[in-house]
Each structure stands twice: as C-alpha cells, then as structure tokens.
Design a protein around this motif. Structure first.
Motif, PDB file in Angstrom:
ATOM      1  N   GLY A   1      54.226 -36.947  63.554  1.00 46.65           N
ATOM      2  CA  GLY A   1      55.616 -36.638  62.915  1.00 46.65           C
ATOM      3  C   GLY A   1      56.302 -38.078  61.910  1.00 46.65           C
ATOM      4  O   GLY A   1      56.527 -37.697  61.210  1.00 46.65           O
ATOM      5  N   LEU A   2      55.705 -39.372  62.728  1.00 41.40           N
ATOM      6  CA  LEU A   2      55.712 -40.345  62.035  1.00 41.40           C
ATOM      7  C   LEU A   2      55.052 -40.083  60.809  1.00 41.40           C
ATOM      8  O   LEU A   2      55.276 -40.983  59.960  1.00 41.40           O
ATOM      9  CB  LEU A   2      56.384 -40.987  62.988  1.00 41.40           C
ATOM     10  N   MET A   3      53.512 -40.266  61.149  1.00 38.07           N
ATOM     11  CA  MET A   3      52.795 -39.827  59.921  1.00 38.07           C
ATOM     12  C   MET A   3      52.710 -39.193  58.400  1.00 38.07           C
ATOM     13  O   MET A   3      53.156 -39.416  57.729  1.00 38.07           O
ATOM     14  CB  MET A   3      51.357 -39.762  60.503  1.00 38.07           C
ATOM     15  N   MET A   4      53.239 -37.489  59.110  1.00 39.46           N
ATOM     16  CA  MET A   4      53.929 -36.825  58.658  1.00 39.46           C
ATOM     17  C   MET A   4      54.573 -37.635  57.420  1.00 39.46           C
ATOM     18  O   MET A   4      55.550 -36.730  56.245  1.00 39.46           O
ATOM     19  CB  MET A   4      54.596 -35.527  58.626  1.00 39.46           C
ATOM     20  N   ILE A   5      55.910 -38.688  57.545  1.00 40.66           N
ATOM     21  CA  ILE A   5      57.170 -39.200  57.038  1.00 40.66           C
ATOM     22  C   ILE A   5      56.416 -40.355  56.309  1.00 40.66           C
ATOM     23  O   ILE A   5      56.782 -40.613  55.132  1.00 40.66           O
ATOM     24  CB  ILE A   5      58.689 -38.869  57.892  1.00 40.66           C
ATOM     25  N   LEU A   6      55.353 -41.227  56.489  1.00 44.14           N
ATOM     26  CA  LEU A   6      55.481 -42.450  56.161  1.00 44.14           C
ATOM     27  C   LEU A   6      54.214 -42.636  55.378  1.00 44.14           C
ATOM     28  O   LEU A   6      54.406 -43.126  54.216  1.00 44.14           O
ATOM     29  CB  LEU A   6      55.058 -43.616  57.334  1.00 44.14           C
ATOM     30  N   ILE A   7      53.150 -41.012  55.330  1.00 44.89           N
ATOM     31  CA  ILE A   7      52.429 -41.669  54.288  1.00 44.89           C
ATOM     32  C   ILE A   7      53.080 -40.700  52.767  1.00 44.89           C
ATOM     33  O   ILE A   7      52.601 -41.938  52.069  1.00 44.89           O
ATOM     34  CB  ILE A   7      51.028 -40.065  54.696  1.00 44.89           C
ATOM     35  N   PRO A   8      53.775 -39.730  52.781  1.00 47.17           N
ATOM     36  CA  PRO A   8      54.334 -39.354  51.590  1.00 47.17           C
ATOM     37  C   PRO A   8      55.636 -40.664  51.185  1.00 47.17           C
ATOM     38  O   PRO A   8      55.253 -40.661  49.721  1.00 47.17           O
ATOM     39  CB  PRO A   8      55.168 -37.976  52.245  1.00 47.17           C
ATOM     40  N   ALA A   9      55.949 -41.635  51.878  1.00 52.69           N
ATOM     41  CA  ALA A   9      56.502 -42.177  51.512  1.00 52.69           C
ATOM     42  C   ALA A   9      56.043 -43.580  50.972  1.00 52.69           C
ATOM     43  O   ALA A   9      56.566 -44.173  49.964  1.00 52.69           O
ATOM     44  CB  ALA A   9      57.397 -42.557  53.062  1.00 52.69           C
ATOM     45  N   VAL A  10      55.111 -44.253  51.388  1.00 51.38           N
ATOM     46  CA  VAL A  10      54.241 -45.374  50.532  1.00 51.38           C
ATOM     47  C   VAL A  10      53.105 -44.665  49.860  1.00 51.38           C
ATOM     48  O   VAL A  10      53.292 -45.389  48.763  1.00 51.38           O
ATOM     49  CB  VAL A  10      53.268 -45.230  51.791  1.00 51.38           C
ATOM     50  N   ALA A  11      53.087 -42.881  49.931  1.00 47.29           N
ATOM     51  CA  ALA A  11      52.505 -42.861  48.627  1.00 47.29           C
ATOM     52  C   ALA A  11      53.405 -42.709  47.589  1.00 47.29           C
ATOM     53  O   ALA A  11      52.892 -42.878  45.753  1.00 47.29           O
ATOM     54  CB  ALA A  11      51.378 -41.257  48.988  1.00 47.29           C
ATOM     55  N   GLY A  12      54.702 -42.567  47.334  1.00 43.75           N
ATOM     56  CA  GLY A  12      55.878 -42.443  46.599  1.00 43.75           C
ATOM     57  C   GLY A  12      56.652 -43.486  46.258  1.00 43.75           C
ATOM     58  O   GLY A  12      56.727 -44.041  45.208  1.00 43.75           O
TER      59      GLY A  12
ATOM     60  N   LEU B   1      54.542 -46.814  46.466  1.00 41.77           N
ATOM     61  CA  LEU B   1      53.212 -47.080  45.544  1.00 41.77           C
ATOM     62  C   LEU B   1      52.558 -46.540  44.434  1.00 41.77           C
ATOM     63  O   LEU B   1      51.977 -47.341  43.648  1.00 41.77           O
ATOM     64  CB  LEU B   1      52.154 -47.663  46.714  1.00 41.77           C
ATOM     65  N   GLY B   2      52.544 -45.315  44.567  1.00 45.47           N
ATOM     66  CA  GLY B   2      51.501 -44.100  43.807  1.00 45.47           C
ATOM     67  C   GLY B   2      52.199 -44.937  41.873  1.00 45.47           C
ATOM     68  O   GLY B   2      51.780 -44.986  40.855  1.00 45.47           O
ATOM     69  N   PRO B   3      53.169 -44.734  41.921  1.00 43.14           N
ATOM     70  CA  PRO B   3      54.554 -45.278  39.810  1.00 43.14           C
ATOM     71  C   PRO B   3      53.498 -46.409  40.235  1.00 43.14           C
ATOM     72  O   PRO B   3      53.427 -46.198  39.139  1.00 43.14           O
ATOM     73  CB  PRO B   3      55.813 -45.611  40.623  1.00 43.14           C
ATOM     74  N   LYS B   4      53.872 -47.605  41.148  1.00 45.37           N
ATOM     75  CA  LYS B   4      53.865 -48.797  40.264  1.00 45.37           C
ATOM     76  C   LYS B   4      51.913 -49.181  39.858  1.00 45.37           C
ATOM     77  O   LYS B   4      51.315 -49.560  38.679  1.00 45.37           O
ATOM     78  CB  LYS B   4      53.857 -50.041  41.540  1.00 45.37           C
ATOM     79  N   TYR B   5      51.145 -48.017  40.920  1.00 43.24           N
ATOM     80  CA  TYR B   5      49.574 -47.984  40.292  1.00 43.24           C
ATOM     81  C   TYR B   5      49.594 -47.430  39.020  1.00 43.24           C
ATOM     82  O   TYR B   5      48.896 -47.736  38.192  1.00 43.24           O
ATOM     83  CB  TYR B   5      49.045 -46.959  41.971  1.00 43.24           C
ATOM     84  N   TRP B   6      50.829 -46.580  38.833  1.00 44.22           N
ATOM     85  CA  TRP B   6      49.858 -45.523  37.477  1.00 44.22           C
ATOM     86  C   TRP B   6      50.371 -46.258  36.075  1.00 44.22           C
ATOM     87  O   TRP B   6      50.159 -46.855  35.119  1.00 44.22           O
ATOM     88  CB  TRP B   6      50.882 -44.221  37.579  1.00 44.22           C
ATOM     89  N   VAL B   7      51.694 -46.916  37.009  1.00 42.50           N
ATOM     90  CA  VAL B   7      52.061 -47.633  35.413  1.00 42.50           C
ATOM     91  C   VAL B   7      51.335 -48.629  35.041  1.00 42.50           C
ATOM     92  O   VAL B   7      51.095 -49.178  33.595  1.00 42.50           O
ATOM     93  CB  VAL B   7      53.432 -48.407  35.670  1.00 42.50           C
ATOM     94  N   THR B   8      50.879 -49.644  36.022  1.00 44.05           N
ATOM     95  CA  THR B   8      49.705 -50.892  36.285  1.00 44.05           C
ATOM     96  C   THR B   8      48.238 -50.625  35.091  1.00 44.05           C
ATOM     97  O   THR B   8      47.960 -51.274  34.737  1.00 44.05           O
ATOM     98  CB  THR B   8      49.582 -51.109  37.356  1.00 44.05           C
TER      99      THR B   8
END
Length: 89
Positions: free
Chosen positions: A10-21, A23-30
């Motif tokens: 359950g913790l991983m189901m919360i942390l993985i999308p949170a980390v992707a959400g 780091l994802g935009p910063k990676y895309w903008v860069t």
C-alpha cells in the motif's frame, strides 16, 4: 491485520505515483528546454549569414530582422519565433 497498519504494498502504491508526479514534469520541461535550445543554436549561423547579406544590401535593422524571420520560418521555427518576438517589441 489492524485497520491502522499500512502494508509495504500500500505504501508503494502511494509513493511511486507521488515520486513520478514530482519528478516527471521537471524531467519533461528540462528535455523540452534542451531540444529548443539545440534547435536555436543550430539555426543561429544561418541567421547570421542572412543578416550579413541583408546589411550589405542596405536594409535597416528592423527590415532585416523581419526578413530573417520570414526566411527562417520553415527551417528553424523556434529561432524564427524568437526573432519575431524581438521585432514586435
């Protein structure tokens, strides 16, 4: 299992999308920034050559910026847009 316990799944189901959400935009903008910067850098020598030709032909600063903007629109749209913005100010 009690109601207050949090499993690792359950913790991983919360942390993985949170980390992707996070780091994802910063990676895309860069990546977009780097590709746009490279496109402008690649088109700059051609624009300088065209500016030199226009100045030697006797055109003023405003005229040759508009001319370079028009000529570069098909080959280097990012650089053309930047010249267009500077010409309208």
């Amino acid at each position: 299992m009690q109601q207050g316990d949090v499993s690792s799944k359950g913790l991983m189901m919360i942390l993985i999308p949170a980390v992707a959400g996070y780091l994802g935009p910063k990676y895309w903008v860069t990546r977009r920034q780097a590709s746009r910067q490279e496109a402008i850098t690649n088109g700059f020598p051609d624009s300088l050559d065209m500016m030199l030709v226009c100045v030697e032909a006797g055109q003023s600063l405003d005229q040759f910026i508009l001319r370079v903007t028009k000529e570069l629109k098909s080959g280097f749209p990012d650089l053309s847009y930047e010249f267009e913005v500077s010409a309208t100010k």
